[in-house]
Design a protein around this motif. Structure first.
Motif, PDB file in Angstrom:
ATOM      1  N   GLN A 107      -8.211  46.485  42.094  1.00 56.88           N
ATOM      2  CA  GLN A 107      -9.227  45.738  41.367  1.00 56.88           C
ATOM      3  C   GLN A 107      -9.903  46.609  40.322  1.00 56.88           C
ATOM      4  O   GLN A 107      -9.921  47.833  40.433  1.00 56.88           O
ATOM      5  N   SER A 108     -10.465  45.964  39.326  1.00 58.40           N
ATOM      6  CA  SER A 108     -11.234  46.694  38.313  1.00 58.40           C
ATOM      7  C   SER A 108     -12.586  47.084  38.901  1.00 58.40           C
ATOM      8  O   SER A 108     -13.106  46.425  39.809  1.00 58.40           O
ATOM      9  N   GLU A 109     -13.153  48.158  38.381  1.00 57.20           N
ATOM     10  CA  GLU A 109     -14.455  48.630  38.857  1.00 57.20           C
ATOM     11  C   GLU A 109     -15.542  47.599  38.526  1.00 57.20           C
ATOM     12  O   GLU A 109     -15.621  47.093  37.400  1.00 57.20           O
ATOM     13  N   GLU A 110     -16.356  47.275  39.521  1.00 63.96           N
ATOM     14  CA  GLU A 110     -17.430  46.318  39.308  1.00 63.96           C
ATOM     15  C   GLU A 110     -18.731  47.028  38.948  1.00 63.96           C
ATOM     16  O   GLU A 110     -18.975  48.149  39.383  1.00 63.96           O
ATOM     17  N   GLN A 111     -19.538  46.368  38.156  1.00 63.73           N
ATOM     18  CA  GLN A 111     -20.830  46.912  37.769  1.00 63.73           C
ATOM     19  C   GLN A 111     -21.893  46.391  38.731  1.00 63.73           C
ATOM     20  O   GLN A 111     -22.212  45.205  38.752  1.00 63.73           O
ATOM     21  N   TRP A 112     -22.406  47.296  39.561  1.00 60.68           N
ATOM     22  CA  TRP A 112     -23.390  46.898  40.563  1.00 60.68           C
ATOM     23  C   TRP A 112     -24.789  47.263  40.112  1.00 60.68           C
ATOM     24  O   TRP A 112     -25.015  48.277  39.453  1.00 60.68           O
ATOM     25  N   TYR A 160     -20.152  50.070  46.155  1.00 61.38           N
ATOM     26  CA  TYR A 160     -21.360  49.504  45.547  1.00 61.38           C
ATOM     27  C   TYR A 160     -22.141  50.504  44.697  1.00 61.38           C
ATOM     28  O   TYR A 160     -23.275  50.236  44.303  1.00 61.38           O
TER      29      TYR A 160
END
Length: 363
Positions: A167-172, A306
């Motif tokens: 998955q692509s890195e999520e912006q938390w 996270y």
């Protein structure tokens, strides 16, 4: 970023038979390759100049044609697992030399890879190589490229699949708080945040609460004749009781670790060597039941997912012995001392004082 999603499978009877057959073939190939590598090592000591070719799963297919009936990638992954076990052993001998897999004790599982859509989810079913579509309970969706899948079976014959997704890195959204967590037996966790508010989380003691039921199931199993159907039924009953305890423990740990990650940007936790502490037989069962290692492991990967910071205090950091008010290190205190007064006059609760000292490491 690689992330795994685990789902429950509902295979048909024929699909269950295929899974069990694949588990057996993977275990068989792993043991065969390990046996041959040990023999090659012994031969190399007799003839150091001889070039030895390491065994592969394809070598055994002519002699054992039943290996052709299962997914070839599952056998290739068994070879990779053995290579990884050897690498880990030579990197750190304390890990231990690779062991033969037992039919009754080893985890029943196999791993296969996604090649050109050979693994995909459609209409509440997952497609797997060699077997086709299998029903699954997908309780949460995901977005990403499927890399591999691991099918496993529990002692109670429940089937699960763990799907590894790229998955692509999520912006938390970052959190503002910090927390120090002291782990214990009387209370599972004692937490102090940067507002100097302390909280004690009770130790659920799942194993202790179900101990009488476990003993009763053990006695019932011991009375059954070996090899009989009644013994197999009693074994499953016992396995279900252990499985329930494991699920209760996992549910508790996941909820608490997720809450800590949601509420705090920086988490400081003490480092405990459970293996060494379990040498004390008086508290060994309680330490095994509390699962400190698993809690810290869950904190570690959730902090990575996270965008949080996890700080593990040094193993020898005396969080219990240091006064959180003046910083003076007092004499070593036995486990029965739950409160103490420092020379500076500050009175401390042992566990809360330790969690405050851990919190101070976040600055």
């Amino acid at each position: 970023m690689l992330k795994a999603y685990k789902f429950r499978l509902s295979p048909t009877k024929s699909q269950q038979e295929y899974f069990v057959k694949t588990f057996g073939c993977v275990r068989f190939v792993y043991n065969k390759m390990l046996e041959e590598r040990i023999r090659l090592y012994e031969d190399s000591k007799l003839n150091p100049n001889a070039k030895q070719k390491l065994p592969t799963p394809a070598k055994y297919k002519p002699e054992f044609p039943f290996l052709r009936e299962v997914d070839s990638l599952s056998l290739a992954n068994a070879q990779m697992d053995l290579n990884r076990a050897y690498t880990n052993f030579f990197r750190d001998p304390s890990v231990g030399f690779p062991k033969f897999k037992s039919k009754h004790n080893a985890r029943a599982s196999y791993t296969t890879n996604n090649l050109k859509g050979s693994i995909r989810i459609e209409d509440r079913k997952v497609k797997l190589p060699k077997i086709g579509f299998v029903k699954l309970k997908q309780h949460r969706p995901f977005v990403g490229i499927i890399k591999s899948a691991t099918v496993s079976m529990t002692k109670t014959r429940k089937f699960f699949i763990s799907i590894l997704v790229d998955q692509s890195e999520e912006q938390w959204v970052p959190a503002k708080n910090k927390v120090g967590i002291d782990l214990g037996l009387e209370h599972f966790a004692i937490m102090t945040n940067d507002e100097w508010t302390s909280e004690k989380v009770a130790n659920p003691r799942f194993l202790r609460k179900s101990e009488e039921k476990i003993k009763k199931a053990h006695r019932a199993l011991s009375r059954k004749k070996k090899g009989s159907k009644n013994r197999d039924k009693a074994r499953i009953i016992l396995a279900k009781k252990h499985e329930k305890i494991a699920h209760q423990r996992q549910d508790f740990l996941h909820k608490l670790s997720k809450r800590m990650v949601d509420e705090n940007q920086v988490i400081v936790v003490e480092t405990l060597k459970s293996k060494n502490m379990m040498k004390n037989h008086t508290i060994a069962k309680s330490i095994g039941d509390v699962s400190w290692y698993e809690f810290v492991r869950q904190l570690a990967y959730k902090c990575t997912f996270y965008g949080r910071t996890l700080i593990k205090a040094d193993q020898w950091y005396a969080s219990t012995q240091i006064c959180s008010s003046c910083g003076t290190k007092g004499e070593k205190k036995t486990l029965d001392v739950r409160e103490w007064t420092c020379t500076c006059g500050a009175h401390h609760d042992r566990d809360i004082n330790a969690s405050i000292n851990l919190l101070l490491l976040a600055d």
